[in-house]
Design an enzyme around this catalytic site. Structure first.
Site, PDB file in Angstrom:
ATOM      1  CG  HIS A 187      50.729  12.405  86.312  1.00 26.70           C
ATOM      2  ND1 HIS A 187      50.143  11.824  85.292  1.00 26.70           N
ATOM      3  CD2 HIS A 187      50.601  13.691  86.042  1.00 26.70           C
ATOM      4  CE1 HIS A 187      49.900  12.602  84.605  1.00 26.70           C
ATOM      5  NE2 HIS A 187      49.913  13.922  85.225  1.00 26.70           N
ATOM      6  CB  CYS A 239      53.460  13.897  79.800  1.00 24.00           C
ATOM      7  SG  CYS A 239      54.157  14.948  78.599  1.00 24.00           S
ATOM      8  CG  ASN A 276      46.488  12.656  85.174  1.00 21.94           C
ATOM      9  OD1 ASN A 276      46.665  12.022  83.922  1.00 21.94           O
ATOM     10  ND2 ASN A 276      46.524  13.884  85.513  1.00 21.94           N
TER      11      ASN A 276
HETATM   12  P1  HMG Z   1      57.521  22.980  66.868  1.00 21.11           P
HETATM   13  O1  HMG Z   1      57.818  21.843  65.526  1.00 21.11           O
HETATM   14  O2  HMG Z   1      58.711  23.515  67.544  1.00 21.11           O
HETATM   15  O3  HMG Z   1      56.583  23.952  66.035  1.00 21.11           O
HETATM   16  O4  HMG Z   1      56.457  22.295  67.691  1.00 21.11           O
HETATM   17  P2  HMG Z   1      56.921  25.386  65.168  1.00 21.11           P
HETATM   18  O5  HMG Z   1      56.547  26.405  65.579  1.00 21.11           O
HETATM   19  O6  HMG Z   1      58.446  25.168  64.547  1.00 21.11           O
HETATM   20  O7  HMG Z   1      55.839  24.602  63.869  1.00 21.11           O
HETATM   21  C1  HMG Z   1      56.086  23.293  63.329  1.00 21.11           C
HETATM   22  C2  HMG Z   1      54.905  22.944  62.715  1.00 21.11           C
HETATM   23  O8  HMG Z   1      53.823  22.911  63.517  1.00 21.11           O
HETATM   24  C3  HMG Z   1      54.412  24.138  61.619  1.00 21.11           C
HETATM   25  O9  HMG Z   1      53.419  23.419  60.851  1.00 21.11           O
HETATM   26  C4  HMG Z   1      53.318  24.832  62.856  1.00 21.11           C
HETATM   27  O10 HMG Z   1      52.233  25.577  62.001  1.00 21.11           O
HETATM   28  C5  HMG Z   1      52.818  23.799  63.610  1.00 21.11           C
HETATM   29  P3  HMG Z   1      53.863  23.139  59.318  1.00 21.11           P
HETATM   30  O11 HMG Z   1      54.436  24.524  58.718  1.00 21.11           O
HETATM   31  O12 HMG Z   1      55.093  22.315  59.420  1.00 21.11           O
HETATM   32  O13 HMG Z   1      52.721  22.529  58.595  1.00 21.11           O
HETATM   33  N1  HMG Z   1      51.923  24.122  64.759  1.00 21.11           N
HETATM   34  C6  HMG Z   1      51.069  23.758  65.190  1.00 21.11           C
HETATM   35  N2  HMG Z   1      49.978  23.040  64.963  1.00 21.11           N
HETATM   36  C7  HMG Z   1      48.911  22.697  65.395  1.00 21.11           C
HETATM   37  N3  HMG Z   1      48.846  23.303  66.726  1.00 21.11           N
HETATM   38  C8  HMG Z   1      49.739  24.182  67.278  1.00 21.11           C
HETATM   39  C9  HMG Z   1      50.956  24.526  66.429  1.00 21.11           C
HETATM   40  N4  HMG Z   1      52.081  25.142  66.918  1.00 21.11           N
HETATM   41  C10 HMG Z   1      52.739  25.084  65.680  1.00 21.11           C
HETATM   42  N5  HMG Z   1      49.681  24.901  68.298  1.00 21.11           N
HETATM   43  C11 HMG Z   1      54.892  22.574  69.386  1.00 21.11           C
HETATM   44  C12 HMG Z   1      56.039  22.989  68.664  1.00 21.11           C
HETATM   45  C13 HMG Z   1      54.653  23.006  70.705  1.00 21.11           C
HETATM   46  C14 HMG Z   1      53.661  22.746  68.438  1.00 21.11           C
HETATM   47  C15 HMG Z   1      54.898  20.757  69.560  1.00 21.11           C
HETATM   48  O14 HMG Z   1      56.141  20.503  70.117  1.00 21.11           O
HETATM   49  C16 HMG Z   1      53.639  20.202  70.294  1.00 21.11           C
HETATM   50  O15 HMG Z   1      52.660  20.514  69.783  1.00 21.11           O
HETATM   51  N6  HMG Z   1      54.125  19.626  71.288  1.00 21.11           N
HETATM   52  C17 HMG Z   1      52.999  18.801  72.009  1.00 21.11           C
HETATM   53  C18 HMG Z   1      53.108  19.166  73.519  1.00 21.11           C
HETATM   54  C19 HMG Z   1      52.209  18.184  74.327  1.00 21.11           C
HETATM   55  O16 HMG Z   1      50.946  18.232  73.714  1.00 21.11           O
HETATM   56  N7  HMG Z   1      52.530  17.481  75.354  1.00 21.11           N
HETATM   57  C20 HMG Z   1      51.558  16.903  76.132  1.00 21.11           C
HETATM   58  C21 HMG Z   1      50.789  17.952  77.074  1.00 21.11           C
HETATM   59  S1  HMG Z   1      51.619  18.439  78.424  1.00 21.11           S
HETATM   60  C22 HMG Z   1      51.225  17.449  79.695  1.00 21.11           C
HETATM   61  O17 HMG Z   1      50.930  16.282  79.420  1.00 21.11           O
HETATM   62  C23 HMG Z   1      51.616  17.749  81.229  1.00 21.11           C
HETATM   63  C24 HMG Z   1      50.545  18.466  81.964  1.00 21.11           C
HETATM   64  O18 HMG Z   1      49.503  17.231  81.850  1.00 21.11           O
HETATM   65  C25 HMG Z   1      50.949  18.629  83.384  1.00 21.11           C
HETATM   66  C26 HMG Z   1      52.058  17.582  84.031  1.00 21.11           C
HETATM   67  O19 HMG Z   1      51.258  16.276  84.109  1.00 21.11           O
HETATM   68  O20 HMG Z   1      52.963  17.852  83.898  1.00 21.11           O
HETATM   69  C27 HMG Z   1      49.780  19.494  81.330  1.00 21.11           C
HETATM   70 MG    MG Z   2      49.549  15.472  83.481  1.00 17.90          MG
END
Ligand code: HMG
Ligand code: MG
Length: 312
Positions: A208, A239, A248
């Protein structure tokens, strides 16, 4: 022979995930089409995460099959945080996934609601399950320099997690400077140590550009032997769960840096400018990396030259 570097453009995922304006699936496809037309051979198209956490990525299930149908040869990765994400990605026809493990307790908790030990295990399980399905894999090690909550990330921790992701079979271990705080000296030092635990051709860097050091850091990574880079057209990205994370490293800055230093990228800068023009219309604000003003002047000069009547 000119050496090649490999760029994954993460604009459709990292670039769009944090945007306030809703972006339609068709517009995302148009952006991916412009990246492909610019010569990019790998993109991170979307993420299969909770739509409550990241509403902008809620259409992942529609996007992935549409990308595969339109550009079957484009390498298309998708971010998945857990087995549920993998399941959704696989049913949508994804062929490559990326898990996201952060190198600190707090960042994992904020990003994916897991502690470090759990996030490591879940990432390993997800990689194993992806391999069993025949998918290609990447593993991010995020906050690999600094964490917005815990300060400087200890290098031994980064090495330990990178080695675990490699041992779990990650095709690429992507070292991420999540908040754009790294300096070229740190990049040099960390990659010299990282290549001792993960073969250099399996390492990638995801930068980034918060402090204007994205290109300098990319150069340090190149000098350290890294040939796989993430970047984002126009420098869009960040993020939502990492305070202070800016855009980025811009694809145009990386392409210019690499090509001017004797590396081939296969990417057309004019094609990248076309993608930026489109993304600007989409997001309704000016975009572009550090080189954008010069690239625009060059573009205007070329256009004026082309419009001049041929000399008699
Ligand atoms: P949670 O609330 O702890 O999940 O979230 P859970 O397992 O307790 O489930 C809660 C609900 O979410 C349930 O649904 C699950 O089915 C659903 P409900 O029963 O309430 O209807 N669920 C999902 N739904 C869709 N897709 C899934 C999924 N998993 C569970 N995969 C969770 C945990 C990881 C899902 C949540 O915290 C999340 O989605 N976080 C998003 C993280 C994200 O996208 N961050 C940004 C990307 S990372 C980044 O940008 C960094 C990077 O660029 C590198 C860098 O620069 O460092 C990569
Ligand atoms: Mg990133």
């Amino acid at each position: 022979m000119t050496e090649r570097i490999y760029i994954t453009d993460v604009a459709p995922r990292d670039g769009l995930q944090n945007q306030q304006l809703p972006v339609s699936t068709e517009s995302k496809l148009a952006l991916i089409g412009l990246l492909e037309a610019a010569g990019l051979r790998s993109v991170e198209a979307t993420s299969f995460v909770s739509p409550k956490a990241v509403p902008q990525m809620a259409d992942a299930g529609e996007l992935v099959p549409a990308v595969a149908a339109r550009w079957p040869r484009l390498r298309t990765s998708v971010l998945v945080p857990n087995l549920k994400g993998l399941e959704r990605a696989h049913s949508a026809g994804a062929r490559e996934i990326a898990v996201v493990l952060s190198a600190t307790e707090t960042m994992n908790a904020r990003n994916i609601n897991m502690g470090l030990a759990q996030a490591t295990e879940v990432s390993e399980q997800t990689l194993a399950a992806a391999h069993a399905l025949g998918l290609r894999t990447r593993a991010y090690v995020a906050v690999a320099f600094d964490c917005p909550f815990e300060g400087e990330t200890p290098l031994p921790e980064v090495l330990r997690l990178a080695a675990r992701m490699h041992a779990a079979g990650a095709g690429e271990v992507v070292i991420a400077d999540t908040i754009g705080s790294a300096s070229p000296g740190q990049v040099k030092e960390r990659f010299a140590a990282l290549r001792e635990v993960v073969p250099i051709d399996r390492l990638a860097v995801h930068l980034h550009d918060t402090r204007g050091m994205g290109a300098a850091n990319a150069w340090a990574a190149l000098e350290a032997g890294v040939r796989r880079f993430d970047a984002s057209v126009g420098g869009i990205g960040g993020c939502p769960f990492a305070p202070g994370a800016a855009g980025n490293l811009a694809t145009e800055d990386l392409v210019l840096l690499a090509e001017r230093s004797g590396f081939a990228t296969g990417v057309s800068l004019q094609g990248v400018l076309d993608a930026i023009d489109f993304a600007q219309t989409l997001l309704q604000r000016p975009l572009g990396g550090r080189s954008i003003a010069w690239l625009r002047r060059e573009q205007a000069r070329r256009q004026a030259q082309a419009a001049e009547p041929a000399a008699a």
